[in-house]
Structure formats: structure tokens, C-alpha cells
Scaffold this active site. Structure first.
Site, PDB file in Angstrom:
ATOM      1  N   TYR A 145      -0.691   5.502  -4.166  1.00 34.11           N
ATOM      2  CA  TYR A 145       0.592   5.584  -5.151  1.00 34.11           C
ATOM      3  C   TYR A 145       0.456   4.308  -6.081  1.00 34.11           C
ATOM      4  O   TYR A 145      -0.167   3.522  -5.831  1.00 34.11           O
ATOM      5  CB  TYR A 145       1.738   4.796  -3.868  1.00 34.11           C
ATOM      6  CG  TYR A 145       3.263   4.891  -4.665  1.00 34.11           C
ATOM      7  CD1 TYR A 145       3.880   5.871  -5.319  1.00 34.11           C
ATOM      8  CD2 TYR A 145       3.902   3.689  -4.909  1.00 34.11           C
ATOM      9  CE1 TYR A 145       4.952   5.554  -5.760  1.00 34.11           C
ATOM     10  CE2 TYR A 145       5.084   3.451  -5.375  1.00 34.11           C
ATOM     11  CZ  TYR A 145       5.590   4.644  -5.915  1.00 34.11           C
ATOM     12  OH  TYR A 145       6.736   4.308  -6.558  1.00 34.11           O
ATOM     13  N   ASP A 163      -5.982  -0.593  -8.922  1.00 37.03           N
ATOM     14  CA  ASP A 163      -4.639  -0.849  -8.704  1.00 37.03           C
ATOM     15  C   ASP A 163      -4.522  -1.919  -7.528  1.00 37.03           C
ATOM     16  O   ASP A 163      -4.678  -1.527  -6.553  1.00 37.03           O
ATOM     17  CB  ASP A 163      -3.769   0.184  -8.475  1.00 37.03           C
ATOM     18  CG  ASP A 163      -2.215   0.146  -8.497  1.00 37.03           C
ATOM     19  OD1 ASP A 163      -1.854  -1.196  -8.380  1.00 37.03           O
ATOM     20  OD2 ASP A 163      -1.663   0.850  -8.216  1.00 37.03           O
ATOM     21  N   LYS A 193       4.004  -7.139  -7.070  1.00 37.78           N
ATOM     22  CA  LYS A 193       4.495  -7.795  -5.477  1.00 37.78           C
ATOM     23  C   LYS A 193       4.018  -9.291  -5.572  1.00 37.78           C
ATOM     24  O   LYS A 193       4.826 -10.072  -6.001  1.00 37.78           O
ATOM     25  CB  LYS A 193       3.630  -6.920  -4.625  1.00 37.78           C
ATOM     26  CG  LYS A 193       4.336  -5.348  -4.452  1.00 37.78           C
ATOM     27  CD  LYS A 193       3.916  -4.325  -3.527  1.00 37.78           C
ATOM     28  CE  LYS A 193       4.639  -3.273  -3.547  1.00 37.78           C
ATOM     29  NZ  LYS A 193       3.932  -2.053  -4.167  1.00 37.78           N
TER      30      LYS A 193
END
Ligand SMILES: *Cc1c(COP(=O)(O)O)cnc(C)c1O
Length: 425
Positions: free
Chosen positions: A139, A234, A263
């Protein structure tokens, strides 16, 4: 909370601002959170839960760390947003580069989605090529080009992709099974001169945790380098969470061209970043021709939260999270074994997840072949015992440095009953 959920659904699609929060795959009514502190969240009815969601990763130090909150309050008193450069952004970029030396230059954005979207645009601009290769179950946020065979909420809902994404938007996205070097080699053999970049998670954690097989990331690096394509790592989820320098700290020889953060780097505020080699980063506007911008990018409150979080995230913090994670992994495995529930616990650094199946998971196909109903029963019994897990079988479980003995004991006490529920007893 059912009344609030009814009201929420009246004015917000599904009652939530992000799909997985709706409890769709586990059933029932989502917990509406009123406040959170340390390892705990408290719902609107005053019920306390030990939290294993950690805001889906950012709360590495635990929720509402007093020094992070103070830093945000101090920043807020000086103004909420300027639309002008600040000294704190420079300091945060320098802090990131100290931890991750290949992040020679850093551009701040507000979400991980923007970071990966920008990385893809930059890779296409840098190579003058169109094709992006991604892995099934990884994702990378919800930009059109990256919504093919995506993990996280897309996996939770069992969707192949998303309506509203045109064929043109994904025509240049090639999806390859994770951990399959031969398949990746075939793609490069066929169209290597059209591939701008391969994007991959440091260690995939959005289809559950599926660590890269030994040599897999190195094979991506090797193939991209040989064909003049870029490697985008990522690290939105793994960055500054699994080690002081993220996944790159656990796989030191790996040198991607571009890396994305989110995050933890924002400490719970909307902040993310794209970083990498200076010659590539200099292709971004205003220096270069690849356009990218943001009204709230580098927001001073978010920057303050990120700086305070990284300052506090020392080796002791990572040691605590590693230890708590290992304790919980063995406690869960133990409880499920006792109840004869088929399971595998998979980890990548301190990140782990539990698959309700009896064979290891190497890719998205494997991840989908698990007993999600068993997870749903397990989840609800944990919740009834005051432990909040991520409401999906396709997500990692997150520890924080604030998970103390009392929190761990409450989880341990809840596990036997939850394991029996998973067994169907
Ligand atoms: C969460 C996540 C994103 C998206 O970040 P948002 O801030 O939710 O847009 C991208 N990549 C990975 C690996 C993620 O875990």
C-alpha cells in the site's frame, strides 16, 4: 456508541474519515475515541482500552507524550500556519538526514499519499519513462496510479482496486507478486527501458507483515540500477519505527534512490516527506521541472511534533518497543497454540501481525488465504477485554514505548479467551 455511529453515518460516508476505521471486516460498532494517553485510548463512554493501533504507527512514544504535546502547544502559540519557510523545517530535514544519510534532501508534505505520489512523479520526470512497478498487497496511499492491487483498506474490503480510477491512470502501473524475483526479472526483460521506478515498502506491513525474503530488496536494487530505473523505498510505515533509521537501519547495504516517510516522522500530526539523492531531489520545483506544492506543507505544528518525537526516540525507545513486541508475539502464539488455532506470527523488526492460517505468508495471495472470520472473533473478544487491535486481519499490530507491565498484563489476560473465540469455541 451505536447512536453516535448512526449519526456519523448520516453525515459521513460509513461514519468514518478512513475506511478501515468502520469495523467493516470485523463487524460491530467502531470505538469512538475521546482521548488517548500512553498505551491507552479512552472511548466516548469513558471505557479504557490498551491500544495496539497507535494511530496506525505514528504513536511510537505512546499517545500524547507530554514533551511532544508541549512542543505543539508552544508552536501553536506562535501561529498555526505561515505559508513561508521556517527554521524548524530545516532542523527536521537535517535530523532526518543525520538518521538516514541517503536522504540528502527532503521535501515535506502532509500525507504519505502525497509523498509516494510525488516520488512517482519525480521518478518519471527524472527518467523520462512512464511505467511504475509495484507489488501486490503493498500500500502506497490512495493516489490513482498506486491503487492497483493495494493493501491496507483496499485489502480489508477485498477490492481489486478502486472505482473512479481510470484505465489510463493505471495503464502504466505494472503489478508483480511480492517476493517473486523471477517475475520481476521477466517484467524488466520485457519492458526494462520503459520502467521509471519500482516502488516497494521497506517491509510490507499493509497486507499483514510480510518481510522481504533474503536478497529480495537487493534484487530490486540490482535490476533497477541495471535498467536505468529508480528504486523508491516507501518507509511511510517502517520509517523511524523499526529502528532509528527505519528499515534501512535493519538492511544497511540497501541504497534506494528515493525514500518516503510519514506516520512516525510527524509524531501524530499530518506530516510526511520524500527524500533522497540531491541530484534527483533538485528536479523538484522551484529548482527543477517536476512540480509539487502544498499550502500546509511543513506546517509548523506538525514540524514541531515531528522534531520532538525524533528527539525523544532514542535507542532506549527502540529497545523497549522491540522487547514489548517480542513478548507479545510469543504470548499470542502461545495462546493460539493452546487453543489449537492455526496461525503464523510474522515480523519485520518490531512490526508483526498474526495470520490465521497454518503456512507462512510470502505474498498477497497467501495473505488473502487466511481465516478472516477467526480474526473477527479474536478481535471482538480482545475488545471486550479492553484491548484495541487494528480492526482488520491485514494490518500490523503496533507497540509503543509506553506499553508498560500493566498494559502487557491486560493483553496477556485477554488472550486465552480471544484464542478460544478464534477457535470457534
Ligand atoms: C500509511 C501508508 C501510506 C499512506 O500514508 P497516508 O498518510 O495515510 O496518506 C503510504 N505508504 C505506506 C507504506 C503506508 O503504510
Amino acid at each position: 456508541m451505536t447512536d453516535l455511529f448512526t449519526r456519523a453515518r448520516g453525515v459521513i460516508p460509513g461514519g468514518v474519515s478512513s475506511p478501515v476505521r468502520a469495523f467493516g471486516s470485523v463487524g460491530g460498532t467502531p470505538v469512538f475515541v475521546a482521548e488517548a494517553r500512553g498505551a491507552h485510548v479512552v472511548d466516548v463512554e469513558g471505557r479504557d482500552y490498551v491500544d495496539l493501533v497507535a494511530s496506525w504507527g505514528p504513536a511510537l512514544l505512546g499517545h500524547a507524550h507530554p514533551e511532544v504535546v508541549a512542543a505543539v502547544q508552544e508552536a501553536a502559540a506562535r501561529g498555526l500556519s505561515f505559508g513561508a519557510p521556517t527554521a524548524a523545517e530545516v532542523e527536521l530535514a537535517e535530523t532526518i538526514r543525520t538518521r538516514v544519510p541517503l536522504a540528502e534532501q527532503v521535501r515535506f508534505v502532509s500525507t504519505g499519499t502525497e509523498a509516494t505520489m510525488t516520488a512517482v512523479r519525480l521518478a518519471r520526470g527524472a527518467t523520462s519513462r512512464d511505467v511504475i512497478v509495484k507489488f501486490a498487497g503493498c500500500y502506497h496511499g490512495h493516489s490513482d496510479a498506486l491503487l492497483a492491487a493495494a493493501g491496507s483498506g483496499v485489502a480489508t474490503q477485498g477490492l481489486p482496486g478502486s472505482a473512479g480510477v481510470t484505465r489510463a491512470a493505471t495503464a502504466d502501473t505494472v503489478v508483480v507478486e511480492y517476493n517473486d524475483v523471477a517475475a520481476l526479472e521477466r517484467v524488466f526483460a520485457e519492458s526494462g527501458d520503459r520502467i521509471a521506478a519500482v516502488i516497494t515498502e521497506g517491509a510490507p506491513a499493509n497486507m499483514g507483515v510480510v518481510p522481504p525474503a533474503a536478497g529480495f530488496n537487493a534484487a530490486i536494487r540490482d535490476l533497477t540500477a541495471r535498467h536505468g530505473a529508480l528504486m523508491i523505498l516507501d518507509e511511510v510505515l517502517t520509517g523511524f519505527r523499526v529502528s532509528p533509521s527505519g528499515w534501512l537501519g535493519l538492511e544497511p547495504g540497501l541504497v534506494p534512490d528515493l525514500v518516503t516517510f510519514g506516520k512516525v516522522v510527524g509524531g501524530g500530526m499530518p506530516l510526511a516527506a520524500i527524500a533522497g539523492r540531491a541530484d534527483l531531489m533538485q528536479l523538484l520545483a522551484p529548482v527543477g521541472p517536476v512540480y509539487q506544492a502544498g499550502t500546509l506543507s511543513g506546517n509548523p505544528l506538525a514540524t514541531a511534533a515531528g522534531l520532538a518525537t525524533l528527539r525523544l526516540a532514542d535507542t532506549a525507545v527502540y529497545r523497549t518497543v522491540d522487547t514489548r513486541s517480542a513478548e507479545l508475539q510469543s504470548a499470542v502464539a502461545d495462546a493460539l497454540s493452546r487453543a489449537s488455532v492455526p496461525h503464523v506470527v510474522q515480523r519485520a523488526g518490531s512490526l508483526f501481525s498474526v495470520f490465521f492460517r497454518d503456512a507462512p505468508v510470502a505474498n498477497y495471495e497467501d495473505a488473502k488465504a487466511q481465516d478472516t472470520a477467526a480474526f473477527g472473533r479474536f478481535f471482538h473478544t480482545m475488545l471486550d477485554h479492553g484491548v484495541a487491535l487494528p480492526p482488520s486481519a491485514f494490518e500490523a499490530w503496533f507497540l509503543t514505548a509506553a506499553h508498560d507491565d500493566a498494559a502487557m498484563n491486560r493483553i496477556a489476560d485477554a488472550l486465552p479467551a480471544a484464542a478460544r473465540s478464534a477457535a470457534g469455541a
